[in-house]
Design a protein around this motif. Structure first.
Motif, PDB file in Angstrom:
ATOM      1  N   ARG A   1       3.462   2.642   7.296  1.00  0.00           N
ATOM      2  CA  ARG A   1       2.775   2.515   8.558  1.00  0.00           C
ATOM      3  C   ARG A   1       1.320   1.748   8.103  1.00  0.00           C
ATOM      4  N   VAL A   2       0.800   0.842   8.961  1.00  0.00           N
ATOM      5  CA  VAL A   2      -0.142   0.107   8.598  1.00  0.00           C
ATOM      6  C   VAL A   2      -1.132   0.070   9.915  1.00  0.00           C
ATOM      7  N   SER A   3      -2.495   0.293   9.370  1.00  0.00           N
ATOM      8  CA  SER A   3      -3.572   0.539  10.167  1.00  0.00           C
ATOM      9  C   SER A   3      -3.740  -0.792  11.041  1.00  0.00           C
TER      10      SER A   3
ATOM     11  N   GLY B   1      -3.963 -13.498   6.034  1.00  0.00           N
ATOM     12  CA  GLY B   1      -2.818 -13.121   5.722  1.00  0.00           C
ATOM     13  C   GLY B   1      -2.371 -12.703   4.479  1.00  0.00           C
ATOM     14  N   TRP B   2      -3.030 -13.417   3.507  1.00  0.00           N
ATOM     15  CA  TRP B   2      -2.939 -12.876   1.966  1.00  0.00           C
ATOM     16  C   TRP B   2      -3.294 -11.507   1.787  1.00  0.00           C
ATOM     17  N   VAL B   3      -4.135 -11.032   2.508  1.00  0.00           N
ATOM     18  CA  VAL B   3      -4.654  -9.566   2.085  1.00  0.00           C
ATOM     19  C   VAL B   3      -3.589  -8.671   2.848  1.00  0.00           C
ATOM     20  N   LEU B   4      -3.291  -8.994   3.990  1.00  0.00           N
ATOM     21  CA  LEU B   4      -2.234  -8.142   4.552  1.00  0.00           C
ATOM     22  C   LEU B   4      -0.854  -8.104   3.886  1.00  0.00           C
ATOM     23  N   ASP B   5      -0.483  -9.168   3.211  1.00  0.00           N
ATOM     24  CA  ASP B   5       0.545  -9.463   2.278  1.00  0.00           C
ATOM     25  C   ASP B   5       0.556  -8.499   1.035  1.00  0.00           C
ATOM     26  N   TYR B   6      -0.811  -8.485   0.409  1.00  0.00           N
ATOM     27  CA  TYR B   6      -0.906  -7.527  -0.457  1.00  0.00           C
ATOM     28  C   TYR B   6      -0.846  -5.975  -0.238  1.00  0.00           C
ATOM     29  N   VAL B   7      -1.182  -5.747   1.087  1.00  0.00           N
ATOM     30  CA  VAL B   7      -1.302  -4.483   1.476  1.00  0.00           C
ATOM     31  C   VAL B   7       0.402  -4.081   1.928  1.00  0.00           C
ATOM     32  N   LEU B   8       1.180  -4.828   2.186  1.00  0.00           N
ATOM     33  CA  LEU B   8       2.457  -4.747   2.424  1.00  0.00           C
ATOM     34  C   LEU B   8       3.344  -4.816   0.850  1.00  0.00           C
ATOM     35  N   VAL B   9       3.087  -5.529   0.191  1.00  0.00           N
ATOM     36  CA  VAL B   9       3.625  -5.375  -1.116  1.00  0.00           C
ATOM     37  C   VAL B   9       3.091  -4.133  -1.788  1.00  0.00           C
ATOM     38  N   HIS B  10       2.012  -3.633  -1.744  1.00  0.00           N
ATOM     39  CA  HIS B  10       1.635  -2.514  -2.295  1.00  0.00           C
ATOM     40  C   HIS B  10       2.480  -1.302  -1.721  1.00  0.00           C
ATOM     41  N   GLU B  11       2.584  -1.229  -0.533  1.00  0.00           N
ATOM     42  CA  GLU B  11       3.321  -0.147   0.119  1.00  0.00           C
ATOM     43  C   GLU B  11       4.649  -0.192   0.025  1.00  0.00           C
ATOM     44  N   LEU B  12       5.405  -1.493  -0.023  1.00  0.00           N
ATOM     45  CA  LEU B  12       6.733  -1.704  -0.575  1.00  0.00           C
ATOM     46  C   LEU B  12       6.919  -1.119  -1.928  1.00  0.00           C
TER      47      LEU B  12
ATOM     48  N   PRO C   1       0.449 -12.225  -6.625  1.00  0.00           N
ATOM     49  CA  PRO C   1      -0.470 -13.078  -7.329  1.00  0.00           C
ATOM     50  C   PRO C   1      -1.901 -12.966  -6.846  1.00  0.00           C
ATOM     51  N   LYS C   2      -2.092 -12.512  -5.415  1.00  0.00           N
ATOM     52  CA  LYS C   2      -3.508 -12.221  -5.153  1.00  0.00           C
ATOM     53  C   LYS C   2      -3.993 -10.823  -5.168  1.00  0.00           C
ATOM     54  N   THR C   3      -3.263  -9.966  -6.015  1.00  0.00           N
ATOM     55  CA  THR C   3      -3.527  -8.438  -6.160  1.00  0.00           C
ATOM     56  C   THR C   3      -4.947  -8.503  -6.139  1.00  0.00           C
ATOM     57  N   GLU C   4      -5.626  -8.771  -7.314  1.00  0.00           N
ATOM     58  CA  GLU C   4      -6.809  -8.326  -7.543  1.00  0.00           C
ATOM     59  C   GLU C   4      -8.015  -8.891  -6.484  1.00  0.00           C
ATOM     60  N   ARG C   5      -7.649 -10.098  -5.969  1.00  0.00           N
ATOM     61  CA  ARG C   5      -8.641 -10.721  -4.860  1.00  0.00           C
ATOM     62  C   ARG C   5      -8.453  -9.890  -3.585  1.00  0.00           C
ATOM     63  N   ALA C   6      -7.312  -9.528  -3.505  1.00  0.00           N
ATOM     64  CA  ALA C   6      -7.048  -8.686  -1.972  1.00  0.00           C
ATOM     65  C   ALA C   6      -7.668  -7.464  -2.113  1.00  0.00           C
ATOM     66  N   ILE C   7      -7.693  -6.723  -3.142  1.00  0.00           N
ATOM     67  CA  ILE C   7      -8.423  -5.429  -3.452  1.00  0.00           C
ATOM     68  C   ILE C   7      -9.701  -5.535  -3.389  1.00  0.00           C
ATOM     69  N   GLY C   8     -10.343  -6.691  -3.920  1.00  0.00           N
ATOM     70  CA  GLY C   8     -11.840  -6.965  -3.763  1.00  0.00           C
ATOM     71  C   GLY C   8     -12.238  -7.248  -2.350  1.00  0.00           C
ATOM     72  N   TYR C   9     -11.459  -7.981  -1.633  1.00  0.00           N
ATOM     73  CA  TYR C   9     -11.643  -8.190  -0.151  1.00  0.00           C
ATOM     74  C   TYR C   9     -11.754  -6.675   0.587  1.00  0.00           C
ATOM     75  N   LEU C  10     -10.451  -5.916   0.643  1.00  0.00           N
ATOM     76  CA  LEU C  10     -10.529  -4.673   1.006  1.00  0.00           C
ATOM     77  C   LEU C  10     -11.559  -3.922   0.825  1.00  0.00           C
TER      78      LEU C  10
ATOM     79  N   GLY D   1      -8.994   3.528   1.601  1.00  0.00           N
ATOM     80  CA  GLY D   1      -8.242   3.022   0.221  1.00  0.00           C
ATOM     81  C   GLY D   1      -6.897   2.929   0.727  1.00  0.00           C
ATOM     82  N   LEU D   2      -5.874   2.396   0.028  1.00  0.00           N
ATOM     83  CA  LEU D   2      -4.530   2.186   0.443  1.00  0.00           C
ATOM     84  C   LEU D   2      -3.774   3.443   0.388  1.00  0.00           C
ATOM     85  N   ASP D   3      -4.327   4.366  -0.440  1.00  0.00           N
ATOM     86  CA  ASP D   3      -3.530   5.681  -0.597  1.00  0.00           C
ATOM     87  C   ASP D   3      -4.543   6.821  -0.968  1.00  0.00           C
ATOM     88  N   ALA D   4      -4.314   7.987  -0.711  1.00  0.00           N
ATOM     89  CA  ALA D   4      -5.240   8.917  -0.971  1.00  0.00           C
ATOM     90  C   ALA D   4      -5.557   9.345  -2.595  1.00  0.00           C
TER      91      ALA D   4
END
Length: 179
Positions: A111-113, A121-132, A152-161, A173-176
């Motif tokens: 489920r994606v908020s 798009g690169w931030v959403l992609d990170y979230v999807l990879v994380h959940e996958l 490849p943009k994991t750290e950058r996306a985490i910082g963005y979020l 956060g991504l998960d509790a």
């Protein structure tokens, strides 16, 4: 769609360059002071077009529907997770109070908020990879992060979020149980 509010700022120090950026609901166009009104009109139209193209490129097509989200998950799983993560369902949901997204590995669902519909798009992609990756490794241990860091943009996306969460005074956060 209504025309955006445009603010033109002229500068005597600016000699040749023209630039534009979004500031909330308005677009600011920076021009050299010597530019004529006709040149200003042409440059404003050009910069609005460029800014729109740039913003469109950054957005993910996955934000359009649940089906598009599923397609994007398949592409990301094939590219970063050796095609091993196959969700049984992926869908947009109402904004979650404490997460950007969630995965139920036992059911294979993600489920994606809807809060993420307007992120780059690169931030959403990170979230999807994380959940996958949770479909391969349920927790947040070293094995899980090995999979996630293939993106490849994991750290950058985490910082963005983290910045987005702080700016909006959210505690998301991504998960509790995220490390």
């Amino acid at each position: 769609m209504a025309e955006p509010q445009v603010e033109v700022r002229r500068s005597k120090r600016r000699r040749q360059t023209v630039s534009a950026y979004r500031d909330g609901d308005k677009i600011v166009v920076l021009l050299p002071a010597r530019m004529s009104r006709a040149e200003e009109k042409r440059w404003v139209a050009d910069m609005l077009s460029r800014l729109q193209r740039s913003e469109t490129r950054r957005r993910s097509p996955a934000r359009e529907s649940d089906e598009a989200l599923v397609r994007r998950c398949r592409e990301l799983a094939a590219r970063y997770l050796d095609g091993r993560a196959e969700p049984s369902g992926v869908r947009w949901v109402a904004p979650m109070r404490t997460r950007w997204a969630s995965c139920t590995p036992s059911e294979g669902t993600i489920r994606v908020s809807r809060r993420l519909r307007d992120v780059p798009g690169w931030v959403l992609d990170y979230v999807l990879v994380h959940e996958l990756a949770h479909l391969l490794v349920p927790g947040h241990g070293a094995d899980f992060w090995k999979w996630v860091r293939r993106y490849p943009k994991t750290e950058r996306a985490i910082g963005y979020l983290e910045g987005l969460s702080a700016a909006a005074h959210l505690d998301l956060g991504l998960d509790a149980d995220e490390d």
